[in-house]
Design a protein around this motif. Structure first.
Motif, PDB file in Angstrom:
ATOM      1  N   LEU A 183      53.579  46.464  20.476  1.00 28.16           N
ATOM      2  CA  LEU A 183      53.102  46.070  19.151  1.00 28.16           C
ATOM      3  C   LEU A 183      54.304  45.722  18.276  1.00 28.16           C
ATOM      4  O   LEU A 183      55.114  46.582  17.936  1.00 28.16           O
ATOM      5  N   ASP A 184      54.420  44.450  17.924  1.00 24.48           N
ATOM      6  CA  ASP A 184      55.481  43.979  17.029  1.00 24.48           C
ATOM      7  C   ASP A 184      55.002  44.196  15.599  1.00 24.48           C
ATOM      8  O   ASP A 184      54.135  43.477  15.105  1.00 24.48           O
ATOM      9  N   HIS A 185      55.573  45.187  14.926  1.00 24.02           N
ATOM     10  CA  HIS A 185      55.057  45.530  13.604  1.00 24.02           C
ATOM     11  C   HIS A 185      56.145  46.172  12.755  1.00 24.02           C
ATOM     12  O   HIS A 185      57.220  46.534  13.233  1.00 24.02           O
ATOM     13  N   ARG A 186      55.826  46.311  11.485  1.00 20.90           N
ATOM     14  CA  ARG A 186      56.636  47.037  10.514  1.00 20.90           C
ATOM     15  C   ARG A 186      55.751  48.046   9.809  1.00 20.90           C
ATOM     16  O   ARG A 186      54.532  48.016   9.946  1.00 20.90           O
ATOM     17  N   LEU A 187      56.384  48.916   9.032  1.00 23.19           N
ATOM     18  CA  LEU A 187      55.648  49.824   8.159  1.00 23.19           C
ATOM     19  C   LEU A 187      55.976  49.475   6.718  1.00 23.19           C
ATOM     20  O   LEU A 187      57.151  49.343   6.343  1.00 23.19           O
ATOM     21  N   TYR A 188      54.932  49.279   5.899  1.00 26.78           N
ATOM     22  CA  TYR A 188      55.133  49.254   4.456  1.00 26.78           C
ATOM     23  C   TYR A 188      55.157  50.702   3.988  1.00 26.78           C
ATOM     24  O   TYR A 188      54.275  51.494   4.334  1.00 26.78           O
ATOM     25  N   HIS A 189      56.160  51.063   3.213  1.00 28.15           N
ATOM     26  CA  HIS A 189      56.369  52.460   2.829  1.00 28.15           C
ATOM     27  C   HIS A 189      56.448  52.537   1.307  1.00 28.15           C
ATOM     28  O   HIS A 189      57.272  51.853   0.681  1.00 28.15           O
ATOM     29  N   PHE A 190      55.586  53.365   0.703  1.00 25.99           N
ATOM     30  CA  PHE A 190      55.592  53.601  -0.749  1.00 25.99           C
ATOM     31  C   PHE A 190      55.904  55.070  -0.991  1.00 25.99           C
ATOM     32  O   PHE A 190      55.469  55.950  -0.240  1.00 25.99           O
ATOM     33  N   ARG A 191      56.653  55.336  -2.062  1.00 28.34           N
ATOM     34  CA  ARG A 191      57.022  56.724  -2.357  1.00 28.34           C
ATOM     35  C   ARG A 191      57.228  56.892  -3.854  1.00 28.34           C
ATOM     36  O   ARG A 191      57.788  56.022  -4.524  1.00 28.34           O
ATOM     37  N   LEU A 192      56.773  58.041  -4.371  1.00 29.31           N
ATOM     38  CA  LEU A 192      57.086  58.436  -5.741  1.00 29.31           C
ATOM     39  C   LEU A 192      58.420  59.167  -5.735  1.00 29.31           C
ATOM     40  O   LEU A 192      58.620  60.105  -4.956  1.00 29.31           O
ATOM     41  N   ALA A 193      59.327  58.744  -6.603  1.00 30.01           N
ATOM     42  CA  ALA A 193      60.680  59.304  -6.587  1.00 30.01           C
ATOM     43  C   ALA A 193      60.693  60.774  -6.989  1.00 30.01           C
ATOM     44  O   ALA A 193      61.521  61.545  -6.503  1.00 30.01           O
ATOM     45  N   CYS A 194      59.797  61.196  -7.868  1.00 32.95           N
ATOM     46  CA  CYS A 194      59.839  62.571  -8.381  1.00 32.95           C
ATOM     47  C   CYS A 194      59.199  63.567  -7.422  1.00 32.95           C
ATOM     48  O   CYS A 194      59.850  64.494  -6.951  1.00 32.95           O
TER      49      CYS A 194
END
Length: 509
Positions: free
Chosen positions: A158-169
């Motif tokens: 599977l040729d893929h990426r991950l979108y990654h979201f994060r709250l800094a606090c």
């Protein structure tokens, strides 16, 4: 209590010396020496010279000749000044080339000497300033490569990426599997999924420069993409910001968690015992479960930050690109270097397409038609194909020889067994007979809705070394007359309807 007697071959240390001086304040030399653990003779020597043993040691001198004495200041330092970023191993290779008498054993000495010189005389280095993260202020987005993890779907990498979201606090995280590259569509879909899973929006959203999304776009397209990104952030009341290109530590609150998340995914795959998934949806569920465990560990901090987040709007905004395509006489259309088939009745029509990261939604005017899996062009820029044999099988039955040199022939076969069967037919039959038999097999799978069952039967034919028997397959997958229910419809008498009408008129009166 007297100290342990000192061994004759051991020197007096600083601790014994201090202990002796402590007891010497109230005892004589002999008693104090016994308590400190050395002889009376040593005590009298200390009386003459009260310095600590460590203070009596002379500076350590070089025991052998310095192999870099003649060349470091004369040759190495000018080299470091002219090329500050040069590696010590490159300096070593240059010195060995210039001076044949030098040994490779001086490598560690040279590296230590260069490190000390750079600490004293080198250029100023980049300083990372740690920040205080206010609750509810900053959320970060980024993409990370996942090829090294080695995930497969139905046995195919599977040729893929991950979108990654994060709250800094608080450290709230969300990850979304992206099948294509970095793009506005992937960012919009992943970001909105993250915000609705969180139940709020931060006041500021930071991303990197999205260089992969901008690389091949002209100025007008880049401006349009920037405008759409700003509109997306405005919909959720977030201020859009970007870190400087090439300076990853400005996004450090998410760059470092990339590695931690991928390590957790690798460990979970090892515990699972397999990197293969039945489909992409199963893999996405696997990622969601892992991220939910990470958020559970930070549950108290996330709950504490939640009141500082902005309320979400009533609805999501668009997370797709919209375009129009023309269905040609080939029974499909080309979009982003990928050919898609559609039912032939749409030939000559212009369709409205909503382009998502993993799918296409087709509309004719305002009428929703169908959803297609999104394809990708080949790595070398070769056009891709997303083919559904059901769209073209009726035309192939009229022109079966078209299958022989069809551009997308390999993508036409819905399963591997069909492709292997066609190869076997071409080996043992004439091209016309092979194409006609293969088209009839596909038609049978479509008309009787038994694609998987026909594939299983073809695998058995291949294992037995036989060619498929169309008559046998038609009889096997023909509808069973006994299974068709007999429906008896008894019509109501017209007088019953008249009675109902009379009763209705009486109630109205």
């Amino acid at each position: 209590m007297p100290g342990r007697p000192r061994c004759p071959d051991r020197h007096v240390n600083d601790h014994q010396m201090r202990l002796y001086m402590k007891h010497r304040l109230k005892d004589g030399p002999a008693s104090a020496a016994a308590r400190a653990g050395f002889s009376v003779a040593t005590a009298y020597r200390i009386e003459e010279d009260p310095r600590l043993p460590s203070q009596k040691k002379g500076p350590r001198e070089r025991r052998r000749e310095d192999p870099l004495a003649e060349i470091f200041d004369a040759e190495v330092v000018p080299l470091l000044q002219s090329a500050p970023d040069i590696r010590p191993v490159a300096v070593l290779e240059e010195m060995l080339r210039r001076h044949a008498h030098l040994s490779r054993g001086v490598r560690r000495t040279l590296e230590r000497r260069i490190r000390v010189w750079r600490a004293l005389h080198g250029e100023e280095r980049e300083v990372v300033f740690r920040q205080v993260h206010e609750p509810g202020r900053l959320g970060l987005s980024d993409f990370t490569e996942m090829q090294a993890v080695g995930v497969t779907v139905a046995g195919v990498a599977l040729d893929h990426r991950l979108y990654h979201f994060r709250l800094a606090c608080s450290g709230f995280e969300h990850a979304h599997v992206i099948l294509g590259g970095e793009s506005y569509v992937a960012l919009a879909e992943g970001l909105q999924n993250a915000l609705w899973a969180l139940g709020g929006a931060p006041h500021e959203h930071r991303s990197d420069s999205l260089s992969a999304a901008f690389r091949n776009l002209d100025r007008e397209a880049r401006d349009d993409l920037t405008t759409r990104y700003q509109a997306l952030c405005a919909h959720y009341g977030m201020q859009p910001t970007r870190n400087n290109r090439g300076i990853a530590h400005e996004n450090g609150a998410i760059e470092s968690p990339h590695g931690h998340l991928k390590s957790v995914i690798r460990d979970a795959l090892l515990l699972r015992g397999s990197v293969d998934f039945t489909d992409v949806a199963a893999y996405r569920c696997f990622i969601d479960e892992i991220v939910s465990r990470v958020n559970a560990r930070n549950g108290k901090r996330i709950e504490a930050e939640h009141p500082f987040l902005q309320l979400l709007p009533n609805t999501r905004t668009s997370d797709y690109e919209e375009t129009r395509v023309y269905v040609t006489s080939t029974g499909g259309f080309v979009l982003r270097k990928v050919f898609y088939t559609v039912p032939s009745r749409l030939i000559g029509h212009r369709l409205r397409v909503r382009l998502y990261d993993d799918r296409l939604e087709l509309f004719l005017g305002g009428t929703a038609l169908m959803t297609l899996e999104r394809g990708r062009p080949g790595a070398s820029g070769k056009h891709g194909h997303v083919i559904d044999y059901r769209h073209v099988i009726h035309a192939l039955r009229r022109k079966p020889m078209a299958l022989l040199n069809l551009v997308y022939r390999d993508q036409l076969f819905p399963r591997e067994a069909y492709r292997l069967t066609f190869d076997r037919l071409c080996e043992q039959l004439s091209p016309r007979a092979a194409c006609k038999t293969m088209v009839e097999l596909l038609s049978l799978a479509h008309e009787r809705t038994c694609e998987a069952q026909v594939a299983h039967a073809l695998e058995q034919y291949l294992a037995d070394g036989r060619l498929p028997d169309l008559d046998e397959l038609r009889s096997r997958f023909a509808p069973d007359p006994a299974a068709v229910p007999q429906v008896h419809v008894q019509l109501a008498s017209l007088s019953d309807y008249e009675a109902l009408l009379d009763a209705n008129m009486e109630i109205t009166a």
